[in-house]
Write an enzyme that holds these catalytic residues in place. Structure first.
Site, short mmCIF file in Angstrom:
data_model
loop_
_atom_site.label_atom_id
_atom_site.label_comp_id
_atom_site.label_asym_id
_atom_site.label_seq_id
_atom_site.Cartn_x
_atom_site.Cartn_y
_atom_site.Cartn_z
CB CYS A 182 36.35 29.91 29.88
SG CYS A 182 37.74 28.80 30.17
CB CYS A 188 36.50 30.39 37.23
SG CYS A 188 36.89 31.66 36.01
CB CYS A 219 41.91 37.96 34.82
SG CYS A 219 42.82 39.46 34.48
CD GLU A 262 35.00 43.55 32.33
OE1 GLU A 262 34.03 44.24 32.63
OE2 GLU A 262 35.80 43.13 33.17
CB CYS A 312 37.73 26.43 36.91
SG CYS A 312 39.07 25.88 35.85
CB CYS A 358 44.46 41.11 33.03
SG CYS A 358 43.60 39.55 33.19
N1 SAH Z 1 42.29 29.58 31.79
C1 SAH Z 1 43.48 30.16 32.30
C2 SAH Z 1 43.41 31.65 32.38
C3 SAH Z 1 42.22 32.20 33.14
S1 SAH Z 1 42.71 33.11 34.50
C4 SAH Z 1 43.81 29.56 33.64
O1 SAH Z 1 43.03 28.79 34.17
O2 SAH Z 1 44.90 29.81 34.13
C5 SAH Z 1 42.40 31.98 35.72
C6 SAH Z 1 42.82 32.56 37.05
O3 SAH Z 1 41.80 33.44 37.53
C7 SAH Z 1 42.97 31.53 38.10
O4 SAH Z 1 44.20 30.92 38.14
C8 SAH Z 1 42.75 32.34 39.33
O5 SAH Z 1 43.96 32.97 39.62
C9 SAH Z 1 41.78 33.38 38.92
N2 SAH Z 1 40.42 33.15 39.41
C10 SAH Z 1 39.39 32.59 38.75
N3 SAH Z 1 38.29 32.58 39.51
C11 SAH Z 1 38.62 33.14 40.67
C12 SAH Z 1 37.92 33.42 41.88
N4 SAH Z 1 36.61 33.15 42.03
N5 SAH Z 1 38.59 33.98 42.89
C13 SAH Z 1 39.89 34.28 42.76
N6 SAH Z 1 40.60 34.06 41.65
C14 SAH Z 1 39.97 33.50 40.62
#
Ligand code: SAH
Length: 378
Positions: A94, A101, A320, A57, A98, A87
């Site tokens: 990935c 996420c 994102c 996406e 995390c 974005c």
């Molecule tokens: N791997 C990279 C880019 C991915 S974007 C990184 O970790 O920075 C990752 C971002 O998505 C996180 O920093 C956070 O801002 C957002 N994110 C991921 N899961 C989320 C969730 N459940 N709620 C809110 N923000 C989230």
């Protein structure tokens, strides 16, 4: 780009002897747009099918008419009006995993090629003209797909192609430290966002498994180095955006806020407090507004610029980070993908059967690099 329908043989620089072969054997663009959805707040999410069938996406966040009191970009908490931010995804899924996420639940299916990253901008610019900013906050860890991300950044910023200033491009990383240093060498004006999410190593390890590989001390050394050595000339020189997803009863205490303030007070950064955006199968909970406000006050009291995001649906990074259950959700029209878009707020504004028409890259070498994509080579 100026004349996407034009014939190769009509491009003066294009070697005539290969024009016919290129026309016959190669495609002008390798991915197709499966669907486009728009939220009431102007956010547009596009599902893009790659040549090997995988889907990613890309999300357009429209700040051009926004009047709310939050900032969603790395400004000083002022309105981000006037910006149209894309974005982009850099990987299919990935492997950082995390815990908060949704993308992290997918595992990694592959890296995007540079052309596939660039094509996201091309597709997006068919829906919204004038995209001014790029953030690598879509699916994937950009610094794990380093070479392709760098090549894509060069294409984005090339004056003959998209002409987006490097200072309008932000790479977000979970903390692949060696490549943070490399990025500063290769793209000195690009901005950096660091997904920290915790004020100390112990809490970070609970939610970011890769914290064990890239220790907090190591991350802070990279931040310090960036603070003093980043080459971008401007008021944001050397300033890192610190992303902090706030999760109820996990990293949202006043102690956490104090610790975060102390950790960052001598550093040049801006903290972005992002309320956790829940998704199916995850038991974390979002914080209350009061707790978020308290955290903001405490961290700010250390002199650290701090902003928070009020509405998940208007929030690019949250959006994102949640890009996971994409195609099924979009089919069902209930896919939030991190943007809290209610089904009633969604309208399909475009569902082309395939988009396969245009010249993406005018300079011949890059064009060839793009189109010489081999099928199923991930
Ligand atoms: N791997 C990279 C880019 C991915 S974007 C990184 O970790 O920075 C990752 C971002 O998505 C996180 O920093 C956070 O801002 C957002 N994110 C991921 N899961 C989320 C969730 N459940 N709620 C809110 N923000 C989230």
């Amino acid at each position: 780009m100026k004349d996407p329908e034009c014939d190769f043989s009509s491009i003066p620089e294009f070697p005539r002897r290969i024009a016919a072969q290129v026309e016959r054997d190669l495609v002008r663009i390798s991915s197709t747009v499966t669907s486009v959805h728009e939220s009431v707040d102007g956010t547009v999410k596009m599902l893009i099918k790659l040549q090997d069938g995988h889907e990613v996406e890309t999300v357009i966040i429209d700040h051009t008419s926004r009047r709310d009191d939050e900032s969603t970009d790395e400004d000083d908490g002022k309105h981000a009006n006037g910006r149209l931010t894309l974005c982009v995804s850099s990987q299919i899924g990935c492997r950082m995993a995390c815990k908060f996420c949704a993308t992290g639940t997918l595992g990694l299916s592959g890296n995007l090629m540079a052309g596939e990253i660039v094509e996201q901008l091309w597709h997006a610019s068919q829906v919204r003209k004038g995209i001014s900013n790029i953030v690598f906050m879509g699916m994937g860890e950009p610094l794990e797909n380093y070479d392709n991300v760098i090549a894509a950044i060069r294409a984005f910023s090339d004056v003959y192609r998209f002409h987006i200033a490097p200072s309008c491009i932000t790479v977000s990383t979970v903390g692949v430290t060696s490549n943070i240093y490399k990025l500063m060498e290769d793209c000195p004006s690009v901005h950096l966002a660091l997904s920290l999410h915790a004020p100390n190593q112990a809490i970070r390890e609970q939610i970011v498994p890769t914290a064990k590989s890239w220790h907090m001390d190591e991350l802070m050394r990279a931040v310090d180095y960036y603070n003093t050595n980043q080459k971008y000339k401007g008021k944001k020189q050397g300033r890192i955006m610190i992303e902090y997803v706030v999760i109820r009863d996990l990293n949202d205490s006043e102690e956490c806020a104090h610790e975060l303030g102390q950790l960052l007070q001598a550093r040049k950064c801006m903290v972005n407090l992002i309320p956790f955006n829940p998704f199916d199968g995850n038991s974390f909970r979002e914080p209350s507004q009061d707790v978020l406000d308290k955290m903001l006050t405490i961290v700010s009291s250390y002199g650290v610029i701090t902003i928070k995001r009020k509405h998940h649906g208007r929030d690019i990074a949250g959006a994102c980070g949640q890009l996971a259950k994409i195609s099924k959700d979009i089919e069902d029209m209930d896919g939030t993908c991190g943007v809290n878009i209610e089904p009633s707020n969604l309208s399909i504004i475009q569902t082309p059967p395939s988009v396969n028409p245009l010249f993406l890259l005018t300079p011949i070498p890059l064009y060839l690099a793009l189109v010489l994509v081999h099928r199923f080579t991930r």
